[in-house]
Design a protein around this motif. Structure first.
Motif, PDB file in Angstrom:
ATOM      1  N   ILE A   8      29.904-101.159 -20.988  1.00 51.73           N
ATOM      2  CA  ILE A   8      31.219-101.721 -21.294  1.00 51.73           C
ATOM      3  C   ILE A   8      32.270-100.960 -20.482  1.00 51.73           C
ATOM      4  CG2 ILE A   8      32.875-102.261 -23.106  1.00 51.73           C
ATOM      5  CD1 ILE A   8      30.475-101.999 -25.082  1.00 51.73           C
ATOM      6  N   LEU A   9      32.948-101.686 -19.589  1.00 50.78           N
ATOM      7  CA  LEU A   9      33.917-101.078 -18.685  1.00 50.78           C
ATOM      8  C   LEU A   9      35.324-101.628 -18.941  1.00 50.78           C
ATOM      9  CD1 LEU A   9      31.858-101.419 -15.381  1.00 50.78           C
ATOM     10  CD2 LEU A   9      32.049 -99.410 -16.847  1.00 50.78           C
ATOM     11  N   PRO A  10      36.319-100.764 -19.094  1.00 50.58           N
ATOM     12  CA  PRO A  10      37.699-101.240 -19.238  1.00 50.58           C
ATOM     13  C   PRO A  10      38.290-101.565 -17.870  1.00 50.58           C
ATOM     14  CG  PRO A  10      37.630 -98.855 -19.433  1.00 50.58           C
ATOM     15  CD  PRO A  10      36.210 -99.319 -19.257  1.00 50.58           C
ATOM     16  N   VAL A  11      38.798-102.780 -17.724  1.00 51.62           N
ATOM     17  CA  VAL A  11      39.329-103.229 -16.433  1.00 51.62           C
ATOM     18  C   VAL A  11      40.703-103.871 -16.639  1.00 51.62           C
ATOM     19  CG1 VAL A  11      37.045-103.549 -15.390  1.00 51.62           C
ATOM     20  CG2 VAL A  11      38.109-105.434 -16.616  1.00 51.62           C
ATOM     21  N   ASN A  12      41.287-104.340 -15.546  1.00 51.14           N
ATOM     22  CA  ASN A  12      42.588-104.999 -15.600  1.00 51.14           C
ATOM     23  C   ASN A  12      42.483-106.372 -14.951  1.00 51.14           C
ATOM     24  OD1 ASN A  12      43.116-104.720 -12.660  1.00 51.14           O
ATOM     25  ND2 ASN A  12      43.032-102.556 -13.185  1.00 51.14           N
ATOM     26  N   THR A  13      43.556-107.150 -15.011  1.00 51.95           N
ATOM     27  CA  THR A  13      43.522-108.503 -14.439  1.00 51.95           C
ATOM     28  C   THR A  13      43.901-108.531 -12.957  1.00 51.95           C
ATOM     29  OG1 THR A  13      45.807-108.916 -15.104  1.00 51.95           O
ATOM     30  CG2 THR A  13      44.079-109.614 -16.628  1.00 51.95           C
ATOM     31  N   VAL A  16      39.001-106.562 -20.532  1.00 52.47           N
ATOM     32  CA  VAL A  16      40.288-106.664 -19.846  1.00 52.47           C
ATOM     33  C   VAL A  16      41.361-106.156 -20.799  1.00 52.47           C
ATOM     34  CG1 VAL A  16      41.817-108.162 -18.554  1.00 52.47           C
ATOM     35  CG2 VAL A  16      39.375-108.663 -18.635  1.00 52.47           C
ATOM     36  N   ILE A  17      41.787-104.906 -20.579  1.00 50.43           N
ATOM     37  CA  ILE A  17      42.713-104.257 -21.509  1.00 50.43           C
ATOM     38  C   ILE A  17      44.086-104.000 -20.896  1.00 50.43           C
ATOM     39  CG2 ILE A  17      40.873-103.205 -22.850  1.00 50.43           C
ATOM     40  CD1 ILE A  17      41.490-100.574 -21.365  1.00 50.43           C
ATOM     41  N   SER A  18      44.312-104.464 -19.673  1.00 48.30           N
ATOM     42  CA  SER A  18      45.593-104.241 -19.014  1.00 48.30           C
ATOM     43  C   SER A  18      45.814-105.328 -17.974  1.00 48.30           C
ATOM     44  CB  SER A  18      45.596-102.863 -18.357  1.00 48.30           C
ATOM     45  OG  SER A  18      46.795-102.637 -17.668  1.00 48.30           O
ATOM     46  N   ASP A  19      47.067-105.529 -17.597  1.00 46.57           N
ATOM     47  CA  ASP A  19      47.353-106.525 -16.561  1.00 46.57           C
ATOM     48  C   ASP A  19      47.495-105.907 -15.172  1.00 46.57           C
ATOM     49  OD1 ASP A  19      49.721-105.246 -17.081  1.00 46.57           O
ATOM     50  OD2 ASP A  19      50.934-107.064 -17.227  1.00 46.57           O
ATOM     51  N   HIS A  20      47.531-104.582 -15.097  1.00 46.92           N
ATOM     52  CA  HIS A  20      47.654-103.887 -13.817  1.00 46.92           C
ATOM     53  C   HIS A  20      47.150-102.465 -14.015  1.00 46.92           C
ATOM     54  CE1 HIS A  20      49.501-102.085 -10.238  1.00 46.92           C
ATOM     55  NE2 HIS A  20      49.494-103.316  -9.752  1.00 46.92           N
ATOM     56  N   PRO A  21      46.550-101.835 -12.982  1.00 47.28           N
ATOM     57  CA  PRO A  21      46.006-100.485 -13.185  1.00 47.28           C
ATOM     58  C   PRO A  21      47.053 -99.429 -13.514  1.00 47.28           C
ATOM     59  CG  PRO A  21      45.808-101.158 -10.885  1.00 47.28           C
ATOM     60  CD  PRO A  21      46.252-102.348 -11.653  1.00 47.28           C
ATOM     61  N   HIS A  60      49.794-100.087 -15.386  1.00 47.24           N
ATOM     62  CA  HIS A  60      50.441-100.430 -16.643  1.00 47.24           C
ATOM     63  C   HIS A  60      49.592 -99.941 -17.806  1.00 47.24           C
ATOM     64  CE1 HIS A  60      52.597-104.022 -14.539  1.00 47.24           C
ATOM     65  NE2 HIS A  60      53.043-102.854 -14.131  1.00 47.24           N
ATOM     66  N   PRO A  61      50.230 -99.462 -18.862  1.00 46.78           N
ATOM     67  CA  PRO A  61      49.451 -98.963 -20.008  1.00 46.78           C
ATOM     68  C   PRO A  61      48.771-100.091 -20.774  1.00 46.78           C
ATOM     69  CG  PRO A  61      51.780 -98.956 -20.518  1.00 46.78           C
ATOM     70  CD  PRO A  61      51.658 -99.345 -19.062  1.00 46.78           C
ATOM     71  N   THR A  62      47.735 -99.718 -21.473  1.00 53.31           N
ATOM     72  CA  THR A  62      47.029-100.658 -22.334  1.00 53.31           C
ATOM     73  C   THR A  62      47.862-100.918 -23.581  1.00 53.31           C
ATOM     74  OG1 THR A  62      44.927 -99.793 -21.573  1.00 53.31           O
ATOM     75  CG2 THR A  62      44.910-100.996 -23.641  1.00 53.31           C
ATOM     76  N   ARG A  63      47.963-102.160 -23.960  1.00 52.27           N
ATOM     77  CA  ARG A  63      48.658-102.506 -25.201  1.00 52.27           C
ATOM     78  C   ARG A  63      47.619-102.643 -26.307  1.00 52.27           C
ATOM     79  NH1 ARG A  63      52.815-106.982 -22.826  1.00 52.27           N
ATOM     80  NH2 ARG A  63      54.030-105.513 -21.604  1.00 52.27           N
ATOM     81  N   LEU A  76      30.024 -97.201 -23.613  1.00 52.30           N
ATOM     82  CA  LEU A  76      31.424 -97.573 -23.441  1.00 52.30           C
ATOM     83  C   LEU A  76      32.138 -96.479 -22.673  1.00 52.30           C
ATOM     84  CD1 LEU A  76      34.057 -99.180 -24.154  1.00 52.30           C
ATOM     85  CD2 LEU A  76      34.097 -97.879 -26.276  1.00 52.30           C
ATOM     86  N   LEU A  77      32.774 -96.836 -21.569  1.00 57.54           N
ATOM     87  CA  LEU A  77      33.572 -95.885 -20.807  1.00 57.54           C
ATOM     88  C   LEU A  77      34.911 -95.733 -21.510  1.00 57.54           C
ATOM     89  CD1 LEU A  77      34.186 -94.112 -18.364  1.00 57.54           C
ATOM     90  CD2 LEU A  77      34.937 -96.169 -17.163  1.00 57.54           C
ATOM     91  N   ALA A  78      35.183 -94.540 -21.969  1.00 54.57           N
ATOM     92  CA  ALA A  78      36.438 -94.270 -22.674  1.00 54.57           C
ATOM     93  C   ALA A  78      37.022 -92.966 -22.151  1.00 54.57           C
ATOM     94  CB  ALA A  78      36.207 -94.185 -24.170  1.00 54.57           C
ATOM     95  N   ARG A  79      38.314 -92.917 -22.077  1.00 56.29           N
ATOM     96  CA  ARG A  79      39.037 -91.722 -21.629  1.00 56.29           C
ATOM     97  C   ARG A  79      40.028 -91.316 -22.698  1.00 56.29           C
ATOM     98  NH1 ARG A  79      36.837 -89.626 -17.054  1.00 56.29           N
ATOM     99  NH2 ARG A  79      36.665 -91.146 -15.422  1.00 56.29           N
ATOM    100  N   SER A  80      40.383 -90.067 -22.684  1.00 57.89           N
ATOM    101  CA  SER A  80      41.432 -89.622 -23.600  1.00 57.89           C
ATOM    102  C   SER A  80      42.769 -90.166 -23.079  1.00 57.89           C
ATOM    103  CB  SER A  80      41.479 -88.109 -23.665  1.00 57.89           C
ATOM    104  OG  SER A  80      41.873 -87.581 -22.430  1.00 57.89           O
ATOM    105  N   PRO A  81      43.743 -90.370 -23.942  1.00 59.25           N
ATOM    106  CA  PRO A  81      45.023 -90.926 -23.537  1.00 59.25           C
ATOM    107  C   PRO A  81      45.778 -90.062 -22.520  1.00 59.25           C
ATOM    108  CG  PRO A  81      44.833 -90.914 -25.922  1.00 59.25           C
ATOM    109  CD  PRO A  81      43.660 -90.177 -25.369  1.00 59.25           C
ATOM    110  N   THR A  82      45.442 -88.797 -22.413  1.00 60.92           N
ATOM    111  CA  THR A  82      46.161 -87.923 -21.495  1.00 60.92           C
ATOM    112  C   THR A  82      45.641 -88.022 -20.071  1.00 60.92           C
ATOM    113  OG1 THR A  82      44.679 -86.094 -22.019  1.00 60.92           O
ATOM    114  CG2 THR A  82      46.722 -86.278 -23.292  1.00 60.92           C
ATOM    115  N   TYR A  83      44.493 -88.683 -19.863  1.00 65.38           N
ATOM    116  CA  TYR A  83      43.925 -88.778 -18.521  1.00 65.38           C
ATOM    117  C   TYR A  83      44.711 -89.775 -17.688  1.00 65.38           C
ATOM    118  CZ  TYR A  83      40.803 -89.802 -14.693  1.00 65.38           C
ATOM    119  OH  TYR A  83      40.287 -89.985 -13.442  1.00 65.38           O
ATOM    120  N   ARG A  84      45.007 -89.444 -16.484  1.00 61.31           N
ATOM    121  CA  ARG A  84      45.624 -90.353 -15.505  1.00 61.31           C
ATOM    122  C   ARG A  84      45.475 -89.769 -14.143  1.00 61.31           C
ATOM    123  NH1 ARG A  84      46.999 -95.610 -16.095  1.00 61.31           N
ATOM    124  NH2 ARG A  84      47.302 -95.944 -18.233  1.00 61.31           N
TER     125      ARG A  84
END
Length: 137
Positions: free
Chosen positions: A20-25, A90-95, A97-100, A129-137
């Motif tokens: 399971i990979l989190p991606v954007n549109t 698909v958790i975001s509309d742009h890489p 932009h933050p996930t809502r 599931l690929l998951a990151r902590s919220p502080t990662y960027r």
């Protein structure tokens, strides 16, 4: 009853049947692990990228990709354990932009609906599931 196990093992070398990979549109993958997944699973990336370009993906959806036996067999991964299915959340509309929360919730609900038949009829028991902590960027 389901068992969940938290691990910090490398996700791309796991023995998961479903990745399971989190991606954007936008079709742009900036995370180093997603970039590696792009080269490891080109069949999934091609389908995902086409869906982004033709506008069929929306934030809050899940694109499930079933890999063929030839693609899911021994490949360029180090241990030969490649997933049979890849779910693109698909958790975001742009890489950039933050996930809502709404998009994440909707994507997980969509995954849940697609996952039930896989567990029930196709014997899927291990998911990563690929998951990151919220502080990662």
């Amino acid at each position: 009853m389901a068992n969940l196990q938290l691990t910090h093992a490398p996700i791309l070398n796991s023995s998961a049947q479903l990745l399971i990979l989190p991606v954007n549109t936008a079709g742009t993958l900036l995370d180093p692990i997603l970039t590696r997944a792009k080269t490891l699973f080109p069949d999934n990336y091609q389908r995902y990228y086409r869906a982004c370009r033709d506008g069929s993906l929306s934030a809050g959806s899940c694109l499930l990709h079933k890999r063929t036996r030839e693609q899911a067999g021994l490949g360029i991964s180090s241990n030969g354990n490649q997933p049979s299915y890849i779910a693109n959340l698909v958790i975001s509309d742009h890489p950039y932009h933050p996930t809502r929360t709404r998009w994440l919730t909707d994507a997980l609900i969509d995954l849940h609906h697609q996952l039930i038949p896989l567990v029930r009829y196709h014997g899927i028991r291990r998911a990563a599931l690929l998951a990151r902590s919220p502080t990662y960027r």
